[in-house]
Design an enzyme around this catalytic site. Sequence first.
Site, PDB file in Angstrom:
ATOM      1  N   PRO A 138     -20.387  24.807 -12.992  1.00  0.00           N
ATOM      2  CA  PRO A 138     -20.543  24.584 -14.573  1.00  0.00           C
ATOM      3  C   PRO A 138     -21.530  25.550 -14.918  1.00  0.00           C
ATOM      4  CG  PRO A 138     -20.131  22.536 -13.711  1.00  0.00           C
ATOM      5  CD  PRO A 138     -19.949  23.503 -12.378  1.00  0.00           C
ATOM      6  N   GLU A 139     -21.626  25.950 -16.207  1.00  0.00           N
ATOM      7  CA  GLU A 139     -22.581  26.802 -16.513  1.00  0.00           C
ATOM      8  C   GLU A 139     -23.440  26.205 -17.723  1.00  0.00           C
ATOM      9  OE1 GLU A 139     -21.769  31.345 -16.370  1.00  0.00           O
ATOM     10  OE2 GLU A 139     -20.231  30.703 -15.122  1.00  0.00           O
ATOM     11  N   LYS A 177     -28.794  24.964 -15.884  1.00  0.00           N
ATOM     12  CA  LYS A 177     -27.815  23.938 -15.477  1.00  0.00           C
ATOM     13  C   LYS A 177     -28.363  22.736 -14.975  1.00  0.00           C
ATOM     14  CE  LYS A 177     -25.742  28.165 -13.458  1.00  0.00           C
ATOM     15  NZ  LYS A 177     -25.225  28.799 -12.310  1.00  0.00           N
ATOM     16  N   ARG A 213     -20.937  38.747  -5.489  1.00  0.00           N
ATOM     17  CA  ARG A 213     -20.220  37.987  -6.701  1.00  0.00           C
ATOM     18  C   ARG A 213     -19.308  38.977  -7.457  1.00  0.00           C
ATOM     19  NH1 ARG A 213     -22.999  33.354  -8.067  1.00  0.00           N
ATOM     20  NH2 ARG A 213     -21.132  32.761  -9.050  1.00  0.00           N
TER      21      ARG A 213
END
Length: 345
Positions: free
Chosen positions: A2-3, A61, A321
């Site tokens: 989750p961001e 976050k 990434r």
Amino acid sequence: MPELPEVESVRAGLARHLTGRRVADVEILDPRPLRRQDGGPEAFAQALRGRVITGAARRGKFLWLPLDDGRALSAHLGMSGQLLVRGTAAPAAAAAPGAPLSPPGESPPDLTATRAPSLVRDLSSHPRHLRIRLLLAPRPGDSPGGAALDLVDQRMLGGMRVTELVPTLDGAPGGQGSPEPLVPADAAHIARDLLDPALDWAAAVARARSSRRAIKTVLLDQGIISGIGNIYADEGLWHGGVHGSRRTCALSRQAVERVLRATGGVMERALAVGGTSFDALYVDAEGAPGYFARSLAVYGRAGRECRRCGATLRSEVIGGRSHTSCPRCQRRARDARMTRAGRPL
């Protein structure tokens, strides 16, 4: 993971349901999410029993619930953590921005059709992967089974702990939902995020440009700007017209600020629809997913057409990434054009 928009959706729900609620008891079904708690699980339970939750706050976050004894219950959701509120009396719905007030004695207008559809996930009394449960002191309107805050976490890469609050370095409020210039001690190193009114934009741009790393990697550095993960980094770079492999120090101040502003704008739009949910792991405090996935421009769309120019989107790896970009809209360093003033884009 989750961001910011997804975590902010959780925070807002926690604030609605938990502010002013007293913790009656603590059930620890699995102690592993408490691995960073000083004194271990028993100290965690003892610190929370009888305490009143006074709000819900967030920086990037990172979430925390301030307590009436001056400490806070801090939480990080990790890859799969959920904080689910169950059994509380439904809070009054906030009026939509700009919505007209009802005349005295009349019912408010039904705004149901203006809201995103709500798909509530597993809110059974004993969901899978339930790790920690905070039982709340009863209030009128609560469900017969009682009210609780649950930590549900499949992979257990996040966690909770009760910790001290420390002053912010700049003297400004700790984060969204917190008027006090305080943050949990374990979040003091986290930079402010793009939706924080106290963010010093000039300083943030300067910090980013001081790095020789790829701008995609810099965007993910929570010590420079917090709250950005893979989804919104890719989206912000596309909207800002910069390839993620470009070295941040080689970009102009205007280009870096353009990317940061674009990323913040994407997160604001995502927040308006509850964030981005791809599966049942990404839900708010009431168990509902967000709907921004349908609006994503590049993330998860490699091999499809760019929404802006029609070129085929490409995926590669930058700093470990994945990065999806448009080969036409986002030029790599060797292909980047110079501005008329001879300055790098």
